[in-house]
Design an enzyme around this catalytic site. Structure first.
Site, short mmCIF file in Angstrom:
data_model
loop_
_atom_site.label_atom_id
_atom_site.label_comp_id
_atom_site.label_asym_id
_atom_site.label_seq_id
_atom_site.Cartn_x
_atom_site.Cartn_y
_atom_site.Cartn_z
N ASP A 123 -10.74 3.19 4.03
CA ASP A 123 -10.82 1.92 4.80
C ASP A 123 -12.47 1.38 4.11
O ASP A 123 -12.62 0.49 4.70
CB ASP A 123 -10.69 1.77 5.89
CG ASP A 123 -9.41 0.18 5.73
OD1 ASP A 123 -9.09 -0.12 4.09
OD2 ASP A 123 -8.36 -0.64 6.50
N LYS A 163 0.97 -0.96 0.00
CA LYS A 163 0.19 -0.01 0.23
C LYS A 163 0.65 1.37 -0.02
O LYS A 163 0.94 1.75 -0.54
CB LYS A 163 -0.75 0.04 1.29
CG LYS A 163 -1.85 -0.93 0.93
CD LYS A 163 -3.23 -1.50 2.53
CE LYS A 163 -3.85 -2.74 1.94
NZ LYS A 163 -4.54 -2.53 3.36
N GLN A 173 -3.88 -0.98 10.14
CA GLN A 173 -3.78 -2.38 9.01
C GLN A 173 -4.58 -3.38 10.24
O GLN A 173 -3.98 -3.61 11.64
CB GLN A 173 -2.41 -3.00 8.87
CG GLN A 173 -2.44 -3.99 7.98
CD GLN A 173 -3.02 -4.13 6.71
OE1 GLN A 173 -2.85 -2.73 5.86
NE2 GLN A 173 -3.76 -5.48 6.33
#
Ligand code: NDP
Length: 297
Positions: free
Chosen positions: A119, A52, A96
């Site tokens: 997200d 990412k 994460q």
């Protein structure tokens, strides 16, 4: 044989467009900023986070990665999030998952400012997607990517189409169903308690598998000509490749399915690459919104 929906190519096209818009924004003095936070040393998470951050740099973003020790207390992570929420150079914050057990993932996600929650897991974004206001929200990256693939295949109006989503997780199955519903499909969500799944699956013009069970969906579960989106990523033993070797498969038995489906996503190279591409698109959209500009589509 089914048409292969090439996730790598669509992801490359999507990130190419993001990079182009990011350059335009940068010329106006706004550089999209993405902060990725990793707690602990889970090897799979390290790979995802590294990918990412790297992609963000390739898109011309200001990319920062925070690697915290596995024993980081929850309040330290919350303090970092508060700093990132207040930092005008950061437009997207991604923590994460999974997190170590001393940290409550829900408390952490709800601490991220909704306008930086790229997200799409904050209740505010979840609620907007569920109420049909996805255009103003951040849509979770995996279903957003899957939806883009479906739109490319079938167009943006799915009136008259039956969609079956197998899986009801908050990060894939439920938002996927909301997006399909918003596009006028008639949607059924199936899960581990659903009866006679093969018959239900055979009613689907659009079949999305997000289960996490290798090759569970067989060829005879698929309606001839259906569009099949395989979200599953499962690592299985591959003794044919040598001792101790493994390979990735989806939730769909691909070799059987490609003989019946009209179009199908492969694994690897299908939905997987789209997920990171949509994270970049969400971060760009956040930077545009922060600057009072419309987010590019
Ligand atoms: P979860 O484990 O959170 O959810 C799995 C869902 O599948 C649950 O709703 C579960 O039902 C359902 N399920 C389990 N077994 C069966 C069964 N036998 N029949 C019908 N339904 C069943 O997984 P995720 O949604 O997080 O992920 C799903 C898959 O997608 C995984 O393979 C994951 O690796 C992959 N994934 C891929 C991503 C990508 O970038 N391409 C990103 C995220 C996930 P119930 O609710 O009743 O337990």
């Amino acid at each position: 044989m089914a048409r292969i929906i090439d996730g790598k190519a669509l992801a490359a096209e999507t990130t190419g467009k993001v990079a182009h818009h990011a350059r335009d924004l940068s010329e106006k003095g706004i550089v999209p900023g993405l902060a990725v936070v990793l707690v602990g040393e889970d090897p799979a998470s390290q790979v995802y986070v590294g990918a990412k951050s790297k992609r963000a740099k390739e898109c011309g973003f200001h990319s920062v990665q925070h690697d915290l020790a596995a024993d980081t207390p929850e309040n330290e992570l919350l303090e970092l999030i508060a700093r990132l929420n207040a930092d005008p150079a950061i437009h997207g914050i991604l923590v994460q998952l999974p997190l170590p057990e001393q940290i409550d993932p829900d408390r952490v996600i709800q601490a991220i400012a909704p306008k930086k929650d790229v997200d799409g897991f904050h209740y505010m974004n979840v609620g907007m997607v569920a109420t049909g206001s996805a255009g103003r929200a951040f849509v979770p990256c995996t279903p957003a990517g899957a939806m883009l693939m479906i739109e490319r295949e079938l167009g943006s109006d799915l009136s008259g189409k039956n969609a079956v989503v197998i899986g009801r997780s908050n990060i894939v199955g439920k938002p996927m169903a909301s997006l399909l519903l918003a596009a006028n499909a008639t949607v059924t969500i199936a899960h581990s308690r659903t009866g006679d799944l093969p018959t239900l699956a055979r009613s689907a013009d659009i079949l999305v598998a997000a289960v996490g069970r290798p090759e569970m969906v067989r060829g005879d579960w698929i309606k001839p000509g259906a569009t099949v989106i395989d979200v599953g990523i499962n690592r299985i033993d591959a003794p044919e490749r040598g001792e101790g070797k493994t390979r990735l498969v989806g939730d769909v038995a691909y070799a059987e399915a490609e003989r019946v489906a009209g179009a199908i996503t492969p694994v690897p190279g299908g939905v997987g690459p789209m997920t990171i591409a949509m994270l970049m698109a969400n971060t760009l959209a956040s930077a545009c919104r922060a600057a009072g500009m419309p987010a590019p589509r």
